[in-house]
Write a protein that holds these residues in place. Structure first.
Motif, PDB file in Angstrom:
ATOM      1  N   MET A 242       0.448  -1.426  -0.336  1.00  0.00           N
ATOM      2  CA  MET A 242       0.215  -0.193  -0.484  1.00  0.00           C
ATOM      3  C   MET A 242       0.552   1.595   0.245  1.00  0.00           C
ATOM      4  O   MET A 242       0.480   2.425   0.658  1.00  0.00           O
ATOM      5  CB  MET A 242      -0.568  -0.193   0.740  1.00  0.00           C
ATOM      6  CG  MET A 242      -1.934  -1.317   1.239  1.00  0.00           C
ATOM      7  SD  MET A 242      -2.563  -1.587  -0.030  1.00  0.00           S
ATOM      8  CE  MET A 242      -3.238  -3.067  -0.173  1.00  0.00           C
ATOM      9  N   ALA A 243       1.679   0.778  -0.917  1.00  0.00           N
ATOM     10  CA  ALA A 243       2.398   2.378  -1.264  1.00  0.00           C
ATOM     11  C   ALA A 243       3.099   2.866   0.283  1.00  0.00           C
ATOM     12  O   ALA A 243       3.481   3.999   0.353  1.00  0.00           O
ATOM     13  CB  ALA A 243       1.473   3.880  -1.733  1.00  0.00           C
ATOM     14  N   ILE A 260       7.511   7.112  -1.608  1.00  0.00           N
ATOM     15  CA  ILE A 260       5.955   8.295  -1.486  1.00  0.00           C
ATOM     16  C   ILE A 260       6.047  10.024  -1.317  1.00  0.00           C
ATOM     17  O   ILE A 260       5.261  10.855  -2.182  1.00  0.00           O
ATOM     18  CB  ILE A 260       4.193   8.299  -0.928  1.00  0.00           C
ATOM     19  CG1 ILE A 260       3.461   8.921  -1.777  1.00  0.00           C
ATOM     20  CG2 ILE A 260       3.747   8.496   0.082  1.00  0.00           C
ATOM     21  CD1 ILE A 260       2.485   7.591  -3.160  1.00  0.00           C
ATOM     22  N   TYR A 270       8.699  18.702 -10.516  1.00  0.00           N
ATOM     23  CA  TYR A 270       8.725  18.614 -11.499  1.00  0.00           C
ATOM     24  C   TYR A 270       7.636  19.586 -12.616  1.00  0.00           C
ATOM     25  O   TYR A 270       7.545  20.649 -13.067  1.00  0.00           O
ATOM     26  CB  TYR A 270       8.097  17.578 -12.474  1.00  0.00           C
ATOM     27  CG  TYR A 270       7.759  17.363 -13.161  1.00  0.00           C
ATOM     28  CD1 TYR A 270       8.657  17.044 -14.400  1.00  0.00           C
ATOM     29  CD2 TYR A 270       6.552  17.024 -13.757  1.00  0.00           C
ATOM     30  CE1 TYR A 270       8.488  17.132 -15.682  1.00  0.00           C
ATOM     31  CE2 TYR A 270       6.578  17.395 -15.092  1.00  0.00           C
ATOM     32  CZ  TYR A 270       6.937  16.660 -16.260  1.00  0.00           C
ATOM     33  OH  TYR A 270       6.567  16.801 -17.407  1.00  0.00           O
TER      34      TYR A 270
ATOM     35  N   ARG B  73      -3.090  11.772 -12.818  1.00  0.00           N
ATOM     36  CA  ARG B  73      -1.799  12.019 -11.981  1.00  0.00           C
ATOM     37  C   ARG B  73      -2.056  10.759 -11.323  1.00  0.00           C
ATOM     38  O   ARG B  73      -1.118  10.297 -10.866  1.00  0.00           O
ATOM     39  CB  ARG B  73      -1.797  13.192 -11.023  1.00  0.00           C
ATOM     40  CG  ARG B  73      -0.315  13.296 -10.893  1.00  0.00           C
ATOM     41  CD  ARG B  73      -0.057  13.852  -9.141  1.00  0.00           C
ATOM     42  NE  ARG B  73      -0.276  15.646  -9.871  1.00  0.00           N
ATOM     43  CZ  ARG B  73      -0.649  16.487  -9.967  1.00  0.00           C
ATOM     44  NH1 ARG B  73      -0.189  16.558  -8.287  1.00  0.00           N
ATOM     45  NH2 ARG B  73      -0.904  17.520 -10.195  1.00  0.00           N
ATOM     46  N   VAL B  77       1.271   8.253 -12.693  1.00  0.00           N
ATOM     47  CA  VAL B  77       2.277   8.038 -11.016  1.00  0.00           C
ATOM     48  C   VAL B  77       1.714   7.333 -10.770  1.00  0.00           C
ATOM     49  O   VAL B  77       1.116   7.460  -9.969  1.00  0.00           O
ATOM     50  CB  VAL B  77       1.626   9.476 -10.423  1.00  0.00           C
ATOM     51  CG1 VAL B  77       3.275   8.674  -9.820  1.00  0.00           C
ATOM     52  CG2 VAL B  77       2.169  10.919 -11.306  1.00  0.00           C
ATOM     53  N   GLU B  79       3.017   5.273  -8.533  1.00  0.00           N
ATOM     54  CA  GLU B  79       2.968   4.959  -7.240  1.00  0.00           C
ATOM     55  C   GLU B  79       2.088   5.854  -6.190  1.00  0.00           C
ATOM     56  O   GLU B  79       2.055   5.078  -5.140  1.00  0.00           O
ATOM     57  CB  GLU B  79       4.856   6.039  -7.098  1.00  0.00           C
ATOM     58  CG  GLU B  79       5.560   5.850  -6.835  1.00  0.00           C
ATOM     59  CD  GLU B  79       6.075   6.167  -8.540  1.00  0.00           C
ATOM     60  OE1 GLU B  79       5.430   6.621  -9.251  1.00  0.00           O
ATOM     61  OE2 GLU B  79       7.409   5.624  -9.334  1.00  0.00           O
ATOM     62  N   PHE B  80       1.143   6.427  -6.944  1.00  0.00           N
ATOM     63  CA  PHE B  80      -0.056   6.604  -6.326  1.00  0.00           C
ATOM     64  C   PHE B  80      -1.072   5.663  -6.790  1.00  0.00           C
ATOM     65  O   PHE B  80      -2.416   5.230  -5.806  1.00  0.00           O
ATOM     66  CB  PHE B  80      -0.646   8.215  -6.995  1.00  0.00           C
ATOM     67  CG  PHE B  80      -0.107   9.288  -6.687  1.00  0.00           C
ATOM     68  CD1 PHE B  80       0.333   9.545  -5.541  1.00  0.00           C
ATOM     69  CD2 PHE B  80      -0.403   9.895  -7.753  1.00  0.00           C
ATOM     70  CE1 PHE B  80       1.227  11.065  -5.216  1.00  0.00           C
ATOM     71  CE2 PHE B  80       0.982  11.062  -7.512  1.00  0.00           C
ATOM     72  CZ  PHE B  80       1.449  11.356  -6.195  1.00  0.00           C
ATOM     73  N   CYS B  82      -2.038   2.782  -5.296  1.00  0.00           N
ATOM     74  CA  CYS B  82      -1.921   1.078  -4.588  1.00  0.00           C
ATOM     75  C   CYS B  82      -1.963   2.705  -3.096  1.00  0.00           C
ATOM     76  O   CYS B  82      -1.596   1.884  -1.792  1.00  0.00           O
ATOM     77  CB  CYS B  82      -1.266   0.199  -4.113  1.00  0.00           C
ATOM     78  SG  CYS B  82      -1.219  -0.715  -5.260  1.00  0.00           S
ATOM     79  N   ARG B  83      -2.035   3.746  -2.834  1.00  0.00           N
ATOM     80  CA  ARG B  83      -1.801   4.317  -1.296  1.00  0.00           C
ATOM     81  C   ARG B  83      -3.023   4.364  -1.200  1.00  0.00           C
ATOM     82  O   ARG B  83      -4.313   4.224  -1.240  1.00  0.00           O
ATOM     83  CB  ARG B  83      -1.169   6.239  -1.816  1.00  0.00           C
ATOM     84  CG  ARG B  83      -2.296   7.024  -2.348  1.00  0.00           C
ATOM     85  CD  ARG B  83      -2.475   8.204  -2.523  1.00  0.00           C
ATOM     86  NE  ARG B  83      -2.433   9.030  -3.431  1.00  0.00           N
ATOM     87  CZ  ARG B  83      -3.006   9.954  -3.842  1.00  0.00           C
ATOM     88  NH1 ARG B  83      -2.339  10.544  -3.031  1.00  0.00           N
ATOM     89  NH2 ARG B  83      -3.699  10.440  -4.808  1.00  0.00           N
ATOM     90  N   VAL B 241       4.656  14.020 -14.557  1.00  0.00           N
ATOM     91  CA  VAL B 241       3.317  14.516 -13.915  1.00  0.00           C
ATOM     92  C   VAL B 241       2.146  15.259 -13.953  1.00  0.00           C
ATOM     93  O   VAL B 241       2.560  16.424 -14.358  1.00  0.00           O
ATOM     94  CB  VAL B 241       3.964  15.121 -12.561  1.00  0.00           C
ATOM     95  CG1 VAL B 241       2.756  14.989 -11.183  1.00  0.00           C
ATOM     96  CG2 VAL B 241       5.270  14.549 -12.115  1.00  0.00           C
TER      97      VAL B 241
END
Lengths: 326, 296
Positions: A242-243, A260, A270, B73, B77, B79-80, B82-83, B241
């Protein structure tokens, strides 16, 4: 209706006052935080120091000022009395290297009497001091080049070794340690250090949560290189379920992070870079770009905190990066 | 006006005094609780519409952050993907909840509550043993670090060390500096949690919300696996992004147009939290009889 509203406000005020008893203590004191595995982070100094402790000795990434070294050693002595083996500097900033000389003379025993070493002498590199004590002081070759070939006000640089390829690796305290060169990010001599078994990366000033990055254009830094370095860091990191957690990152300044946290920081750099690029394309001067406030939505989170760059300094560094031929 | 001030002072005094006089009485929240979504249902379950920031005490930084956010996003992206929700938001999302009491075997005293939600295996530990919060530079987590005590028939929970997340799932940010205080209480077979979130980075004043659950012994909390997938090649247009440049988000007025609401009211800010704001809004943008989405 008005009374009801006022009563609600009163209750809210009271509950907030009641909650204030929980306010966190301000903890600016020096602390050795366990990150994971063999790796710790010294927090509370001007810079974060990464400390790896194992059966062979102690490895440092960056060093605090000499006034802080004895207190840091006291904290480490609660865990080990083994000698200092390695000091790796992530870049050439006085705040990150000024304890090199003192630590370089502690190779035999960590609990040696600091006073017996006397004051650091000479205004030049003292390679012999570290080597004689068995301490390797390592940085990328560009750190040494910048020290000798460009203007700065750093009094001394204590190194015994440099590397000039993309990486350098060695095995210490039961784990592989890989040093990666990150060209043209904060400076042109940046390194990040990966402790593989502990799964911790020491990122230096490439990652500074809570403050804008200090892009040092004078020493070869650029926003484009910084984004590339952050992308590389994100590639290297493996997040936990879960990051969250997984590989941890020790920043040059600020709190310990994971993937994250680096992603959010990369996104900020960026997005601001792209905004400034668009304003340059619109024909705006640097002064006009600063007036347009392209960092407005990030200033309350990053602008000028912990002694880091102001929004104007950050915008100027990005503008310089985007308008200067590398 | 004087009498209102007197009432305010009296109210403060009584509540503050009672908080120190009344003995802490432990409450057992253990059990399975089904979330009730009658409050803010459209926002919490289907999800909020784009550019609806009404009723949130946002500062200009938060509004700009939300106005330049591109929903792509969260998939581009990786990495987002599974948050988890943040600890504060987790009480509002898919919030069916199992609560377990952790007992110290030696003293037989409760030292914590552990909660688990249906979404993304979200687990919180709420410590009751008086431990300190971690140092400021310790890692932050989605759920943060929570400690609690009992007061006036409620459990009062204070949480720090959350990761950056969202206040509303349409780009309204929530910073890693935010803290929140919760007031948990049981009435009959209902659980109510009042949440006060304080975000010095993005709010001008605390955000107060409430959530409710009903005891449901038949509830089963499941497990949830998430593996992120790269769905969109990154770099074709150099856009790693997704975001809108300031002033170029074409969707900012969409929700105001659908519901015939004044655009200024949709942009949030502390004034939009209070009933008096209705007087400033003026006339609707169009005829609400022609509403076409979520009109009931």
């Amino acid at each position: 209706m008005n009374k009801l509203l006022q009563a609600s406000k009163t209750i809210l005020l009271a509950t907030l006052l009641s909650a204030s008893q929980f306010l966190l203590a301000q903890d600016n004191e020096l602390q050795l935080l366990h990150v994971q595995g063999n790796v710790y982070m010294l927090s509370g100094a001007e810079v974060n120091v990464t400390v790896q402790i194992g059966e062979e000795g102690v490895v440092f990434v960056d060093t605090p000022d000499e006034d802080t070294v004895p207190a840091m050693i006291n904290l480490i002595q609660e865990l080990t009395n083994l000698p200092v083996l390695y000091v790796i500097n992530t870049h050439l900033d006085e705040a990150h290297i000024s304890g090199n000389a003192m630590l370089s003379r502690m190779g035999y025993r960590l609990n040696a009497n600091l006073a017996s070493f006397g004051p650091p002498g000479g205004a030049q590199a003292t390679a012999i001091a570290g080597a004689a004590a068995g301490v390797t002081l390592l940085a990328h070759e560009n750190v040494l080049n910048r020290f000798y070939l460009t203007d700065h006000n750093i009094e001394r640089l204590d190194l015994t070794s440099t590397y000039f390829m993309d990486t350098k690796d060695f095995y210490q305290n039961g784990e592989g340690i890989v040093v990666y060169h990150m060209p043209n990010a904060h400076t042109d001599g940046d390194s990040i250090v990966y402790f593989r078994r502990s799964d911790v990366i020491s990122a230096g000033d490439i990652f500074t949560p809570g403050q804008y990055p200090d892009i040092d254009n004078e020493r070869g830094g650029s926003v484009q290189g910084l984004v590339e370095a952050l992308n590389f860091l994100i590639e290297l990191i493996v997040p936990g379920p879960m990051a969250e957690a997984g590989t941890y990152v020790v920043p040059g300044h600020g709190r310990i992070g994971d993937e994250i946290d680096v992603v959010e920081y990369r996104n900020m750099v960026y997005i601001v870079m792209q905004r400034i690029e668009a304003l340059i394309d619109d024909g705006m001067s640097l002064r006009q770009i600063i007036s347009a406030r392209p960092t407005l939505d990030y200033d309350t989170e990053f602008g000028g905190f912990r002694g880091g760059p102001s929004s104007e300094e950050f915008i100027t560094a990005i503008h310089t990066s985007l308008t200067t031929e590398m | 006006m004087k009498s209102i001030n007197l009432i305010k002072m009296l109210g403060c005094t009584i509540i503050l005094m009672s908080s120190t006089i009344v003995l802490a009485q432990e409450i057992n929240f253990s059990g399975d609780w089904s979330a009730i979504y009658h409050e803010d249902a459209p926002e919490r379950i289907p999800g909020p519409p784009l550019s609806d920031f009404a009723g949130l005490p946002l500062n200009e930084a938060a509004i700009m952050r939300a106005n330049t956010w591109d929903p792509n996003r969260i998939s581009v992206v990786p990495e987002f993907q599974c948050r988890e929700h943040g600890g504060d938001y987790s009480m509002r999302g898919l919030a069916h909840m199992r609560i377990e009491r952790v007992i110290d075997p030696r003293s037989q005293q409760a030292i914590a509550f552990k909660t688990r939600m249906n979404f993304h295996n979200m687990e919180r530990t709420i410590w009751l043993d008086g431990r300190d919060h971690p140092p400021a530079d310790a890692p932050h987590t989605w759920d943060g670090f929570s400690t609690a005590h009992f007061e006036n028939g409620m459990m009062v929970v204070y949480t720090t060390h959350q990761k950056q997340s969202y206040t509303r799932r349409n780009g309204v940010p929530a910073s890693s500096e935010r803290t929140f205080t919760e007031y948990w209480y049981i009435h009959e077979n209902y659980l109510t949690v009042l949440t006060v979130v304080d975000d010095p980075v993005f709010y001008t004043e605390p955000l107060v919300r409430s959530q409710n659950w009903v005891m449901n012994p038949a509830l089963r909390i499941t497990t949830n696996n998430c593996e992120y997938v790269l769905e969109t090649p990154i770099g074709d247009d150099g856009q790693i992004v997704p975001h809108y440049l300031p002033g170029q988000n074409p969707f900012l007025t969409e929700t105001a147009e659908i519901y015939h609401l004044p655009y200024e009211g949709m942009m949030g800010g502390p004034e939009t939290m209070y009933p008096e704001f209705r007087d400033q809004l003026g006339e609707p943008l169009g005829d609400s009889r022609f509403c076409t989405l979520d009109c009931e």
